[in-house]
Motif scaffolding. Sequence first.
Motif, PDB file in Angstrom:
ATOM      1  N   LEU A  10      -4.914   1.053   3.471  1.00 35.73           N
ATOM      2  CA  LEU A  10      -5.233  -0.316   3.680  1.00 35.73           C
ATOM      3  C   LEU A  10      -6.494  -0.731   3.142  1.00 35.73           C
ATOM      4  O   LEU A  10      -6.753  -1.858   2.758  1.00 35.73           O
ATOM      5  CB  LEU A  10      -4.914  -0.429   5.248  1.00 35.73           C
ATOM      6  CG  LEU A  10      -3.355  -0.098   5.664  1.00 35.73           C
ATOM      7  CD1 LEU A  10      -3.154  -0.530   6.926  1.00 35.73           C
ATOM      8  CD2 LEU A  10      -2.513  -0.723   4.795  1.00 35.73           C
ATOM      9  N   TYR A  11      -7.363   0.056   3.619  1.00 33.04           N
ATOM     10  CA  TYR A  11      -8.745   0.015   3.320  1.00 33.04           C
ATOM     11  C   TYR A  11      -9.004  -0.353   1.807  1.00 33.04           C
ATOM     12  O   TYR A  11      -9.617  -1.369   1.377  1.00 33.04           O
ATOM     13  CB  TYR A  11      -9.958   1.021   3.657  1.00 33.04           C
ATOM     14  CG  TYR A  11     -11.238   1.114   3.590  1.00 33.04           C
ATOM     15  CD1 TYR A  11     -12.024   0.499   4.602  1.00 33.04           C
ATOM     16  CD2 TYR A  11     -11.999   1.456   2.465  1.00 33.04           C
ATOM     17  CE1 TYR A  11     -13.372   0.228   4.347  1.00 33.04           C
ATOM     18  CE2 TYR A  11     -13.308   1.063   2.251  1.00 33.04           C
ATOM     19  CZ  TYR A  11     -13.947   0.958   3.274  1.00 33.04           C
ATOM     20  OH  TYR A  11     -15.221   0.799   3.093  1.00 33.04           O
ATOM     21  N   ASP A  12      -8.430   0.436   0.865  1.00 32.90           N
ATOM     22  CA  ASP A  12      -8.459   0.346  -0.549  1.00 32.90           C
ATOM     23  C   ASP A  12      -7.913  -0.795  -1.025  1.00 32.90           C
ATOM     24  O   ASP A  12      -8.307  -1.494  -1.966  1.00 32.90           O
ATOM     25  CB  ASP A  12      -8.114   1.628  -1.074  1.00 32.90           C
ATOM     26  CG  ASP A  12      -8.705   2.634  -0.840  1.00 32.90           C
ATOM     27  OD1 ASP A  12     -10.103   2.727  -0.374  1.00 32.90           O
ATOM     28  OD2 ASP A  12      -8.099   4.008  -0.821  1.00 32.90           O
ATOM     29  N   LEU A  13      -6.623  -1.182  -0.495  1.00 30.67           N
ATOM     30  CA  LEU A  13      -5.803  -2.379  -0.746  1.00 30.67           C
ATOM     31  C   LEU A  13      -6.588  -3.553  -0.563  1.00 30.67           C
ATOM     32  O   LEU A  13      -6.624  -4.494  -1.445  1.00 30.67           O
ATOM     33  CB  LEU A  13      -4.392  -2.239  -0.163  1.00 30.67           C
ATOM     34  CG  LEU A  13      -3.629  -3.711  -0.427  1.00 30.67           C
ATOM     35  CD1 LEU A  13      -3.393  -4.028  -1.846  1.00 30.67           C
ATOM     36  CD2 LEU A  13      -2.437  -3.757   0.350  1.00 30.67           C
ATOM     37  N   GLY A  14      -7.239  -3.787   0.632  1.00 30.87           N
ATOM     38  CA  GLY A  14      -8.164  -4.822   1.051  1.00 30.87           C
ATOM     39  C   GLY A  14      -9.226  -4.920  -0.097  1.00 30.87           C
ATOM     40  O   GLY A  14      -9.733  -6.059  -0.387  1.00 30.87           O
ATOM     41  N   ALA A  15      -9.874  -3.842  -0.428  1.00 27.00           N
ATOM     42  CA  ALA A  15     -11.050  -3.828  -1.335  1.00 27.00           C
ATOM     43  C   ALA A  15     -10.296  -4.446  -2.579  1.00 27.00           C
ATOM     44  O   ALA A  15     -11.021  -5.273  -3.461  1.00 27.00           O
ATOM     45  CB  ALA A  15     -11.677  -2.443  -1.917  1.00 27.00           C
ATOM     46  N   ALA A  35       0.880  -1.331  -0.041  1.00 28.13           N
ATOM     47  CA  ALA A  35       0.141   0.068  -0.132  1.00 28.13           C
ATOM     48  C   ALA A  35       0.969   1.251  -0.043  1.00 28.13           C
ATOM     49  O   ALA A  35       2.006   1.300   0.598  1.00 28.13           O
ATOM     50  CB  ALA A  35      -0.953   0.115   1.269  1.00 28.13           C
ATOM     51  N   SER A  36       0.391   2.242  -0.833  1.00 26.39           N
ATOM     52  CA  SER A  36       1.028   3.647  -0.799  1.00 26.39           C
ATOM     53  C   SER A  36       0.380   4.196   0.436  1.00 26.39           C
ATOM     54  O   SER A  36      -0.786   4.610   0.144  1.00 26.39           O
ATOM     55  CB  SER A  36       1.041   4.172  -2.167  1.00 26.39           C
ATOM     56  OG  SER A  36       1.286   5.594  -1.815  1.00 26.39           O
ATOM     57  N   LEU A  37       1.284   4.665   1.461  1.00 24.18           N
ATOM     58  CA  LEU A  37       0.623   5.337   2.572  1.00 24.18           C
ATOM     59  C   LEU A  37       0.423   6.899   2.405  1.00 24.18           C
ATOM     60  O   LEU A  37       0.105   7.614   3.019  1.00 24.18           O
ATOM     61  CB  LEU A  37       1.269   4.960   3.577  1.00 24.18           C
ATOM     62  CG  LEU A  37       1.531   3.723   4.130  1.00 24.18           C
ATOM     63  CD1 LEU A  37       2.361   3.265   5.339  1.00 24.18           C
ATOM     64  CD2 LEU A  37       0.227   2.916   4.159  1.00 24.18           C
ATOM     65  N   ARG A  38       1.018   7.519   1.254  1.00 20.41           N
ATOM     66  CA  ARG A  38       1.016   9.046   0.988  1.00 20.41           C
ATOM     67  C   ARG A  38       0.141   9.231   0.105  1.00 20.41           C
ATOM     68  O   ARG A  38      -0.021   8.869  -1.191  1.00 20.41           O
ATOM     69  CB  ARG A  38       2.317   9.166   0.524  1.00 20.41           C
ATOM     70  CG  ARG A  38       2.613  10.778   0.138  1.00 20.41           C
ATOM     71  CD  ARG A  38       3.001  11.713   1.395  1.00 20.41           C
ATOM     72  NE  ARG A  38       4.253  11.447   1.936  1.00 20.41           N
ATOM     73  CZ  ARG A  38       4.800  11.615   3.158  1.00 20.41           C
ATOM     74  NH1 ARG A  38       3.929  11.993   4.149  1.00 20.41           N
ATOM     75  NH2 ARG A  38       6.028  11.539   3.462  1.00 20.41           N
ATOM     76  N   SER A  39      -0.957  10.141   0.234  1.00 19.77           N
ATOM     77  CA  SER A  39      -1.923  10.784  -0.640  1.00 19.77           C
ATOM     78  C   SER A  39      -1.288  11.598  -1.776  1.00 19.77           C
ATOM     79  O   SER A  39      -0.596  12.588  -1.206  1.00 19.77           O
ATOM     80  CB  SER A  39      -2.823  11.526   0.152  1.00 19.77           C
ATOM     81  OG  SER A  39      -3.568  11.947  -0.858  1.00 19.77           O
ATOM     82  N   SER A  40      -1.469  11.247  -2.958  1.00 17.42           N
ATOM     83  CA  SER A  40      -0.919  11.959  -3.938  1.00 17.42           C
ATOM     84  C   SER A  40      -1.547  13.391  -4.178  1.00 17.42           C
ATOM     85  O   SER A  40      -1.080  14.307  -4.491  1.00 17.42           O
ATOM     86  CB  SER A  40      -0.962  11.127  -5.288  1.00 17.42           C
ATOM     87  OG  SER A  40      -2.151  10.865  -5.688  1.00 17.42           O
ATOM     88  N   HIS A  41      -2.731  13.370  -3.547  1.00 17.20           N
ATOM     89  CA  HIS A  41      -3.547  14.718  -3.704  1.00 17.20           C
ATOM     90  C   HIS A  41      -3.159  15.721  -2.694  1.00 17.20           C
ATOM     91  O   HIS A  41      -3.291  16.885  -3.046  1.00 17.20           O
ATOM     92  CB  HIS A  41      -5.091  14.566  -4.137  1.00 17.20           C
ATOM     93  CG  HIS A  41      -5.910  14.374  -2.911  1.00 17.20           C
ATOM     94  ND1 HIS A  41      -5.897  13.088  -2.142  1.00 17.20           N
ATOM     95  CD2 HIS A  41      -6.518  15.331  -2.317  1.00 17.20           C
ATOM     96  CE1 HIS A  41      -6.868  13.343  -1.253  1.00 17.20           C
ATOM     97  NE2 HIS A  41      -7.225  14.756  -0.908  1.00 17.20           N
ATOM     98  N   SER A  42      -3.078  15.237  -1.443  1.00  8.83           N
ATOM     99  CA  SER A  42      -2.631  16.038  -0.295  1.00  8.83           C
ATOM    100  C   SER A  42      -1.308  16.012   0.055  1.00  8.83           C
ATOM    101  O   SER A  42      -1.029  16.974   0.886  1.00  8.83           O
ATOM    102  CB  SER A  42      -3.699  15.788   0.817  1.00  8.83           C
ATOM    103  OG  SER A  42      -3.305  14.709   1.404  1.00  8.83           O
TER     104      SER A  42
END
Length: 208
Positions: free
Chosen positions: A111-116, A96-103
């Motif tokens: 982690l939620y998104d990776l799980g999905a 998982a990439s833990l850094r948001s590219s937009h903010s």
Amino acid sequence: MMLESTINEQKTEILPLIKKRWSPREFDPVKNICQEDLNLLFEAARWAPSSYNEQPWSFIVATKENSDEFKKIISILMTGNKAWASQASVLVLTVASLRSSHSGSENFHALYDLGASVANLTTEATELNICVHQMGGFHHDSAKVVFKLPEMYSPVSVLAIGYLPENADFEARARELFTKRKRKPLDEFVFRNAWGNPFFEMNDFQKN
Ligand SMILES: Cc1cc2nc3c(=O)[nH]c(=O)nc-3n(C[C@H](O)[C@H](O)[C@H](O)COP(=O)(O)O)c2cc1C
């Protein structure tokens, strides 16, 4: 009465693919997954939803045919997972990439998104009679070093992917396991109004 039967139907008549999925600890040690099917698994992962459409998932894939790469993933597994996972056709380190590219700040939903995305991959695999067994039992620090992960990328799980051994009846095993496996009843985790108030009122039959 109506409510009872509705709940019961929902409990047993969920989507067949969800019902069919389970996590085996044995795989056909020689049968490979073809490139087209592997491609489908990661296409399914690719189409998962994610917060801000960040798609913060990455996958490091090792097929058994490439024994050096395969051994590299085996090397990071905890002892209890090594033997059975070595039978799989494909091993995948999820990242998982833990850094948001937009903010630029930490992506709380990574982690939620990776799980999905892994759930999508797993559902697609089930449709193809391919099994996926996810593992948290691996050495995270070693994974970062061995696979040269950049900062702010976190190894999250390892997936063992493969076919059940020849002549194992996938559907029969899934049916058998579905009745044996334990899950919490809905009234323990679906709430209304405030924490702990069950949304569904359930009788003892429905809880089993
Ligand atoms: C994030 C995660 C980590 C897991 N870690 C391990 C593991 O290290 N070893 C293992 O044998 N199973 C592991 N499992 C598999 C679970 O034990 C399994 O999903 C659970 O018992 C429910 O069984 P089912 O997948 O057959 O429904 C893991 C599953 C998930 C989702």
